[in-house]
Design a protein around this motif. Structure first.
Motif, mmCIF file in Angstrom:
data_model
loop_
_atom_site.group_PDB
_atom_site.id
_atom_site.type_symbol
_atom_site.label_atom_id
_atom_site.label_comp_id
_atom_site.label_asym_id
_atom_site.label_seq_id
_atom_site.Cartn_x
_atom_site.Cartn_y
_atom_site.Cartn_z
ATOM 1 N N CYS A 72 0.837 -1.195 0.000
ATOM 2 C CA CYS A 72 0.000 0.000 0.000
ATOM 3 C C CYS A 72 0.873 1.248 0.000
ATOM 4 C CB CYS A 72 -0.930 0.011 1.217
ATOM 5 S SG CYS A 72 -0.098 -0.312 2.782
ATOM 6 N N ALA A 73 0.266 2.376 -0.317
ATOM 7 C CA ALA A 73 0.988 3.652 -0.335
ATOM 8 C C ALA A 73 0.827 4.397 0.980
ATOM 9 C CB ALA A 73 0.490 4.516 -1.497
ATOM 10 N N GLU A 74 -0.332 4.281 1.607
ATOM 11 C CA GLU A 74 -0.607 4.964 2.876
ATOM 12 C C GLU A 74 -1.448 4.048 3.771
ATOM 13 O OE1 GLU A 74 -0.975 9.410 0.772
ATOM 14 O OE2 GLU A 74 -2.600 8.624 2.019
ATOM 15 N N LEU A 75 -1.284 4.214 5.083
ATOM 16 C CA LEU A 75 -2.070 3.435 6.030
ATOM 17 C C LEU A 75 -2.240 4.231 7.318
ATOM 18 C CD1 LEU A 75 -3.461 0.955 7.212
ATOM 19 C CD2 LEU A 75 -1.199 -0.010 7.703
ATOM 20 N N VAL B 30 -11.475 1.425 12.622
ATOM 21 C CA VAL B 30 -11.297 1.066 11.227
ATOM 22 C C VAL B 30 -9.893 1.450 10.788
ATOM 23 C CG1 VAL B 30 -12.177 3.280 10.409
ATOM 24 C CG2 VAL B 30 -12.266 1.278 8.885
ATOM 25 N N SER B 31 -9.357 0.710 9.823
ATOM 26 C CA SER B 31 -8.050 1.028 9.232
ATOM 27 C C SER B 31 -8.273 1.445 7.788
ATOM 28 C CB SER B 31 -7.108 -0.179 9.269
ATOM 29 O OG SER B 31 -6.825 -0.560 10.604
ATOM 30 N N VAL B 32 -7.553 2.516 7.369
ATOM 31 C CA VAL B 32 -7.722 3.076 6.030
ATOM 32 C C VAL B 32 -6.449 2.803 5.226
ATOM 33 C CG1 VAL B 32 -8.220 5.136 4.689
ATOM 34 C CG2 VAL B 32 -9.203 4.880 6.997
ATOM 35 N N TYR B 33 -6.602 2.019 4.156
ATOM 36 C CA TYR B 33 -5.486 1.687 3.264
ATOM 37 C C TYR B 33 -5.686 2.420 1.935
ATOM 38 C CZ TYR B 33 -4.389 -2.317 6.292
ATOM 39 O OH TYR B 33 -4.059 -3.126 7.350
ATOM 40 N N VAL B 34 -4.616 3.015 1.417
ATOM 41 C CA VAL B 34 -4.625 3.613 0.085
ATOM 42 C C VAL B 34 -3.574 2.890 -0.747
ATOM 43 C CG1 VAL B 34 -4.377 5.703 -1.284
ATOM 44 C CG2 VAL B 34 -5.337 5.849 1.036
ATOM 45 N N PHE B 35 -4.007 2.294 -1.865
ATOM 46 C CA PHE B 35 -3.108 1.508 -2.715
ATOM 47 C C PHE B 35 -2.722 2.296 -3.958
ATOM 48 C CE2 PHE B 35 -5.071 -1.653 -0.054
ATOM 49 C CZ PHE B 35 -4.058 -2.582 0.172
ATOM 50 N N PRO B 36 -1.614 1.911 -4.606
ATOM 51 C CA PRO B 36 -1.167 2.654 -5.792
ATOM 52 C C PRO B 36 -2.032 2.411 -7.023
ATOM 53 C CG PRO B 36 0.287 0.798 -5.369
ATOM 54 C CD PRO B 36 -0.623 0.893 -4.197
ATOM 55 N N SER B 37 -2.855 1.395 -7.003
ATOM 56 C CA SER B 37 -3.728 1.125 -8.152
ATOM 57 C C SER B 37 -4.993 0.424 -7.673
ATOM 58 C CB SER B 37 -3.017 0.248 -9.191
ATOM 59 O OG SER B 37 -2.821 -1.065 -8.680
ATOM 60 N N GLU B 38 -6.057 0.498 -8.496
ATOM 61 C CA GLU B 38 -7.307 -0.161 -8.138
ATOM 62 C C GLU B 38 -7.144 -1.684 -8.129
ATOM 63 O OE1 GLU B 38 -11.038 0.959 -9.753
ATOM 64 O OE2 GLU B 38 -10.496 3.073 -10.048
ATOM 65 N N ALA B 39 -6.263 -2.199 -8.992
ATOM 66 C CA ALA B 39 -6.046 -3.644 -9.026
ATOM 67 C C ALA B 39 -5.478 -4.138 -7.696
ATOM 68 C CB ALA B 39 -5.117 -3.997 -10.170
ATOM 69 N N GLN C 160 -6.604 -6.955 -2.460
ATOM 70 C CA GLN C 160 -6.547 -6.987 -1.003
ATOM 71 C C GLN C 160 -7.940 -7.045 -0.388
ATOM 72 O OE1 GLN C 160 -3.453 -7.226 0.553
ATOM 73 N NE2 GLN C 160 -4.834 -7.892 2.188
ATOM 74 N N ALA C 161 -8.878 -6.304 -0.950
ATOM 75 C CA ALA C 161 -10.251 -6.331 -0.441
ATOM 76 C C ALA C 161 -10.868 -7.723 -0.612
ATOM 77 C CB ALA C 161 -11.093 -5.273 -1.157
ATOM 78 N N ASP C 162 -10.561 -8.385 -1.705
ATOM 79 C CA ASP C 162 -11.071 -9.738 -1.910
ATOM 80 C C ASP C 162 -10.508 -10.708 -0.875
ATOM 81 O OD1 ASP C 162 -12.531 -8.841 -4.046
ATOM 82 O OD2 ASP C 162 -11.109 -9.537 -5.582
ATOM 83 N N MET C 163 -9.272 -10.517 -0.480
ATOM 84 C CA MET C 163 -8.674 -11.396 0.525
ATOM 85 C C MET C 163 -9.337 -11.212 1.886
ATOM 86 S SD MET C 163 -4.581 -11.217 -0.396
ATOM 87 C CE MET C 163 -4.208 -12.209 1.060
ATOM 88 N N TRP C 164 -9.693 -9.987 2.226
ATOM 89 C CA TRP C 164 -10.311 -9.725 3.532
ATOM 90 C C TRP C 164 -11.809 -10.035 3.546
ATOM 91 C CZ3 TRP C 164 -7.252 -4.539 3.823
ATOM 92 C CH2 TRP C 164 -5.965 -4.797 4.329
ATOM 93 N N GLY C 165 -12.419 -10.120 2.392
ATOM 94 C CA GLY C 165 -13.832 -10.502 2.312
ATOM 95 C C GLY C 165 -14.770 -9.498 2.962
ATOM 96 N N THR C 166 -15.657 -10.005 3.829
ATOM 97 C CA THR C 166 -16.680 -9.147 4.454
ATOM 98 C C THR C 166 -16.114 -8.194 5.489
ATOM 99 O OG1 THR C 166 -17.122 -10.895 6.090
ATOM 100 C CG2 THR C 166 -18.459 -10.884 4.072
ATOM 101 N N ASP C 167 -14.833 -8.371 5.839
ATOM 102 C CA ASP C 167 -14.217 -7.452 6.805
ATOM 103 C C ASP C 167 -13.598 -6.240 6.111
ATOM 104 O OD1 ASP C 167 -14.760 -8.790 9.221
ATOM 105 O OD2 ASP C 167 -13.124 -10.220 8.842
ATOM 106 N N ALA C 168 -13.913 -6.032 4.821
ATOM 107 C CA ALA C 168 -13.332 -4.904 4.085
ATOM 108 C C ALA C 168 -14.382 -4.272 3.193
ATOM 109 C CB ALA C 168 -12.132 -5.367 3.264
#
Length: 201
Positions: free
Chosen positions: A139-142, A148-157, A162-170
């Motif tokens: 990620c670029a920022e956290l 809640v934790s806020v993640y900013v990634f360098p791309s939507e992909a 990452q959101a798919d890995m966390w499932g309903t917790d994201a």
């Protein structure tokens, strides 16, 4: 009478022969025995060569074709192996990814939660955990809060994976992912955080 002088002549010849044989010096014969003053074992056997020495004397050159034993001379020592140079082979330092242009920063998302009267206690900048010294999520920022934790990634992909890995917790919007892992935030409260993020330009 004639036989008497002939008998005397034969007797004289026999006596002379006996005296001649007894008068020979035993020491003058080549096959004479060794002097009785020396023991038999002290006299080397005729024709027996002396035993070679087991250890060559100092300064004696080794025989041709014989490799001398012992450690090699200093001039023949094998040099130690040279370690390969690390120049150009070291791992380059990690470079933190950057937030894409137009995406909200993690700080902007937290400020929007605060403006909506949502709990954001215990805000901590954990962007270092995005790199290899942390979780290595890329990620670029956290920013982490108690709710809640806020993640900013360098791309939507990256954000989608990452959101798919966390499932309903994201929850994801664009390059921003909200994670509720390890929190006690209720389901209805989570929906409020998700709605605030969805409303950000």
């Amino acid at each position: 009478m004639t036989s008497a002088p002939r008998t005397l002549t034969v007797a004289a010849l026999v006596l002379a022969t006996v005296l001649t044989g007894c008068g020979d010096d035993a020491d003058d014969r080549p096959d004479s025995a060794a002097s009785p003053s020396a023991p038999v074992w002290a006299t080397p056997a005729e024709g027996t060569p002396p035993a070679p020495s087991a250890t060559p004397g100092a300064g004696t050159a080794p025989s041709a074709g014989v490799t001398p034993s012992g450690p090699p001379r200093a001039g023949r020592m094998t040099p130690p192996p040279v370690a390969p140079s690390d120049r150009g082979g070291s791992t380059p330092p990690f470079v933190m990814p950057t937030r894409p242009a137009g995406a909200p920063s993690a700080r902007q998302v937290v400020d929007a939660f605060r403006a909506a009267k949502l709990p954001v206690a215990g805000v901590r900048d954990r962007s270092v955990d995005c790199g290899p010294d942390g979780a290595g999520l890329g990620c670029a920022e956290l920013l982490v809060t108690d709710a809640v934790s806020v993640y900013v990634f360098p791309s939507e992909a990256n954000a989608m994976n990452q959101a798919d890995m966390w499932g309903t917790d994201a929850y994801r919007k664009g390059t921003v992912v909200l994670s509720y892992l390890g929190t006690t935030t209720k389901a209805d409260q989570r929906k409020r955080y998700d709605s605030v993020l969805a409303g950000l330009g």
